[in-house]
Design a protein around this motif. Structure first.
Motif, PDB file in Angstrom:
ATOM      1  N   GLN A  33      27.513  19.773 -22.047  1.00  0.00           N
ATOM      2  CA  GLN A  33      28.924  19.938 -21.697  1.00  0.00           C
ATOM      3  C   GLN A  33      29.071  20.367 -20.241  1.00  0.00           C
ATOM      4  OE1 GLN A  33      30.456  22.641 -24.607  1.00  0.00           O
ATOM      5  NE2 GLN A  33      30.396  21.115 -26.230  1.00  0.00           N
ATOM      6  N   ASP A  34      28.312  19.695 -19.394  1.00  0.00           N
ATOM      7  CA  ASP A  34      28.284  20.021 -17.980  1.00  0.00           C
ATOM      8  C   ASP A  34      28.700  18.816 -17.136  1.00  0.00           C
ATOM      9  OD1 ASP A  34      27.791  21.712 -15.841  1.00  0.00           O
ATOM     10  OD2 ASP A  34      25.720  21.022 -15.616  1.00  0.00           O
ATOM     11  N   PHE A  35      29.401  17.883 -17.749  1.00  0.00           N
ATOM     12  CA  PHE A  35      29.783  16.654 -17.057  1.00  0.00           C
ATOM     13  C   PHE A  35      31.073  16.879 -16.293  1.00  0.00           C
ATOM     14  CE2 PHE A  35      31.273  12.225 -16.727  1.00  0.00           C
ATOM     15  CZ  PHE A  35      30.124  11.653 -16.217  1.00  0.00           C
ATOM     16  N   GLY A  36      31.033  16.638 -14.992  1.00  0.00           N
ATOM     17  CA  GLY A  36      32.214  16.808 -14.153  1.00  0.00           C
ATOM     18  C   GLY A  36      32.019  16.093 -12.833  1.00  0.00           C
ATOM     19  N   LEU A  37      32.854  16.425 -11.880  1.00  0.00           N
ATOM     20  CA  LEU A  37      32.802  15.781 -10.578  1.00  0.00           C
ATOM     21  C   LEU A  37      31.471  16.049  -9.882  1.00  0.00           C
ATOM     22  CD1 LEU A  37      34.167  14.163  -8.333  1.00  0.00           C
ATOM     23  CD2 LEU A  37      35.080  16.329  -7.471  1.00  0.00           C
ATOM     24  N   LEU A  38      30.989  17.265  -9.964  1.00  0.00           N
ATOM     25  CA  LEU A  38      29.709  17.585  -9.330  1.00  0.00           C
ATOM     26  C   LEU A  38      28.570  16.786  -9.950  1.00  0.00           C
ATOM     27  CD1 LEU A  38      28.195  19.266  -7.260  1.00  0.00           C
ATOM     28  CD2 LEU A  38      27.896  21.005  -9.024  1.00  0.00           C
ATOM     29  N   SER A  39      28.595  16.606 -11.257  1.00  0.00           N
ATOM     30  CA  SER A  39      27.568  15.809 -11.924  1.00  0.00           C
ATOM     31  C   SER A  39      27.607  14.355 -11.470  1.00  0.00           C
ATOM     32  CB  SER A  39      27.755  15.874 -13.438  1.00  0.00           C
ATOM     33  OG  SER A  39      27.635  17.181 -13.893  1.00  0.00           O
ATOM     34  N   VAL A  40      28.779  13.820 -11.307  1.00  0.00           N
ATOM     35  CA  VAL A  40      28.914  12.440 -10.833  1.00  0.00           C
ATOM     36  C   VAL A  40      28.381  12.321  -9.408  1.00  0.00           C
ATOM     37  CG1 VAL A  40      30.569  10.629 -10.236  1.00  0.00           C
ATOM     38  CG2 VAL A  40      30.820  11.893 -12.375  1.00  0.00           C
ATOM     39  N   LEU A  41      28.677  13.297  -8.570  1.00  0.00           N
ATOM     40  CA  LEU A  41      28.180  13.270  -7.195  1.00  0.00           C
ATOM     41  C   LEU A  41      26.658  13.410  -7.147  1.00  0.00           C
ATOM     42  CD1 LEU A  41      30.905  15.397  -5.389  1.00  0.00           C
ATOM     43  CD2 LEU A  41      30.638  12.911  -5.387  1.00  0.00           C
ATOM     44  N   VAL A  42      26.095  14.233  -8.016  1.00  0.00           N
ATOM     45  CA  VAL A  42      24.633  14.363  -8.091  1.00  0.00           C
ATOM     46  C   VAL A  42      24.015  13.051  -8.554  1.00  0.00           C
ATOM     47  CG1 VAL A  42      22.764  15.510  -9.353  1.00  0.00           C
ATOM     48  CG2 VAL A  42      24.624  16.854  -8.390  1.00  0.00           C
ATOM     49  N   TRP A  43      24.622  12.412  -9.537  1.00  0.00           N
ATOM     50  CA  TRP A  43      24.127  11.121 -10.036  1.00  0.00           C
ATOM     51  C   TRP A  43      24.145  10.066  -8.930  1.00  0.00           C
ATOM     52  CZ3 TRP A  43      27.464   6.764 -11.212  1.00  0.00           C
ATOM     53  CH2 TRP A  43      26.790   5.702 -11.810  1.00  0.00           C
ATOM     54  N   ILE A  44      25.241  10.015  -8.164  1.00  0.00           N
ATOM     55  CA  ILE A  44      25.327   9.084  -7.049  1.00  0.00           C
ATOM     56  C   ILE A  44      24.257   9.407  -6.007  1.00  0.00           C
ATOM     57  CG2 ILE A  44      26.788   8.381  -5.097  1.00  0.00           C
ATOM     58  CD1 ILE A  44      29.191   8.657  -7.009  1.00  0.00           C
ATOM     59  N   GLY A  45      24.011  10.682  -5.765  1.00  0.00           N
ATOM     60  CA  GLY A  45      22.964  11.081  -4.830  1.00  0.00           C
ATOM     61  C   GLY A  45      21.583  10.635  -5.286  1.00  0.00           C
TER      62      GLY A  45
END
Length: 66
Positions: A33-45
């Motif tokens: 339950q840690d999915f958010g904008l920061l997670s998306v940015l880390v994934w893109i990174g």
């Protein structure tokens, strides 16, 4: 990892690696339950890093033009 793929394999290997990263990270973030904008940015990174390593490895692997 992208550098090693670029030195050894073709573009299908980098696509497979990106799919594996996505299939591991997204469900992990959803379970925690840690999915958010920061997670998306880390994934893109992660994807940008592996693809840039692939490009560098592919460049190093190519022979010099005569």
């Amino acid at each position: 990892m992208g550098l090693l793929i670029g030195l050894s394999y073709n573009y299908l290997a980098i696509i497979a690696a990106c799919v594996v990263i996505t299939l591991i990270m997204v469900p992990l973030w959803l379970v925690r339950q840690d999915f958010g904008l920061l997670s998306v940015l880390v994934w893109i990174g992660y994807l940008f890093a592996i693809q840039s390593g692939f490009l560098v490895g592919g460049y190093v692997r190519t022979d010099d033009d005569p």
